[in-house]
Design a protein around this motif. Structure first.
Motif, PDB file in Angstrom:
ATOM      1  N   THR A 133       2.206   2.075   3.496  1.00 35.84           N
ATOM      2  CA  THR A 133       3.334   1.650   3.772  1.00 35.84           C
ATOM      3  C   THR A 133       4.439   2.180   3.398  1.00 35.84           C
ATOM      4  O   THR A 133       5.325   2.296   4.286  1.00 35.84           O
ATOM      5  N   SER A 144       0.863  -1.210  -0.120  1.00 36.66           N
ATOM      6  CA  SER A 144      -0.070  -0.086   0.047  1.00 36.66           C
ATOM      7  C   SER A 144       0.794   1.315   0.030  1.00 36.66           C
ATOM      8  O   SER A 144       1.831   1.325   0.471  1.00 36.66           O
ATOM      9  N   LYS A 145       0.232   2.491  -0.480  1.00 41.19           N
ATOM     10  CA  LYS A 145       0.869   3.616  -0.674  1.00 41.19           C
ATOM     11  C   LYS A 145       1.273   4.134   0.975  1.00 41.19           C
ATOM     12  O   LYS A 145       2.343   4.744   1.263  1.00 41.19           O
TER      13      LYS A 145
END
Length: 209
Positions: free
Chosen positions: A47, A44-45
């Motif tokens: 993360t 994910s962005k």
């Protein structure tokens, strides 16, 4: 049945840095976006941004990781029973095998292009790149000083000077994409001559009476 080892936060960060480094080398700094890195590593962005606030931060981390990875073999150098000159030439060729590769030259160009714009980038590259080589060479010069084979006031400063003398010309030609690229023989000859001058100096002949 043994389950696969779970990826730790450190593993995940290393994976991001490694993937980003490979992209930067191929595409350059401006040719890589955070989205490109995310598409390569997945996840994910949120993360990605948890580890790296922006592309500058990620680029600095990638430069540090690449320099550390490429310079690691330098730290395995162990002097042989050969002469001091032969050991210094071997060490110089060892340096050349790291810093004159196409990947290392590409990274050096990237850092030079972006160092004025990204705070701290030049220091990261210096400390994890050239300074690592200087330290390895400096430790050896300190060793032979202690053994009474040479005498220099500052082994680390002498190491930086010898390092530049051994590789500077070949590295500069590659960095500037000069028409005549240094051959392996030319690199070895350059290292050998630098070592000769370092150990013996340049004598000035007295003018004839």
């Amino acid at each position: 049945m043994t389950s696969a080892r779970r990826m730790t936060p450190a593993d995940r960060r290393e994976r991001i840095v490694r993937a980003a480094g490979e992209l930067f080398i191929v595409r350059g700094y401006t040719g890589v976006s955070m989205e490109d890195v995310l598409a390569t590593v997945g996840g994910s962005k949120a993360t990605l941004y948890r580890y790296f606030a922006d592309k500058n931060t990620l680029f600095r981390a990638s430069v540090e990781a690449l320099c550390d990875e490429w310079s690691r073999p330098l730290h395995t150098f162990a002097p042989s029973d050969a002469s001091l000159a032969d050991n210094l030439v071997s060490l110089g060729e060892h340096f050349a095998s790291v810093v004159l590769t196409p990947q290392a030259i590409a990274l050096h160009r990237l850092v030079t292009a972006e160092a004025g714009r990204i705070p701290g980038l030049g220091e990261v590259f210096s400390q994890h790149g050239p300074a690592a080589g200087h330290a390895v060479l400096g430790r050896y010069l300190q060793q032979v000083c202690d053994e009474g084979l040479i005498e220099v006031a500052d082994p680390l400063r002498a190491a930086a000077q010898l390092y530049q003398a051994m590789l500077g010309d070949a590295q500069m030609r590659l960095l500037t994409d000069a028409p005549h690229k240094p051959t392996q023989r030319e690199v070895r000859d350059g290292v050998t001559e630098a070592v000769r001058v370092f150990l013996h100096g340049v004598s000035v002949r007295a003018e004839p009476a």
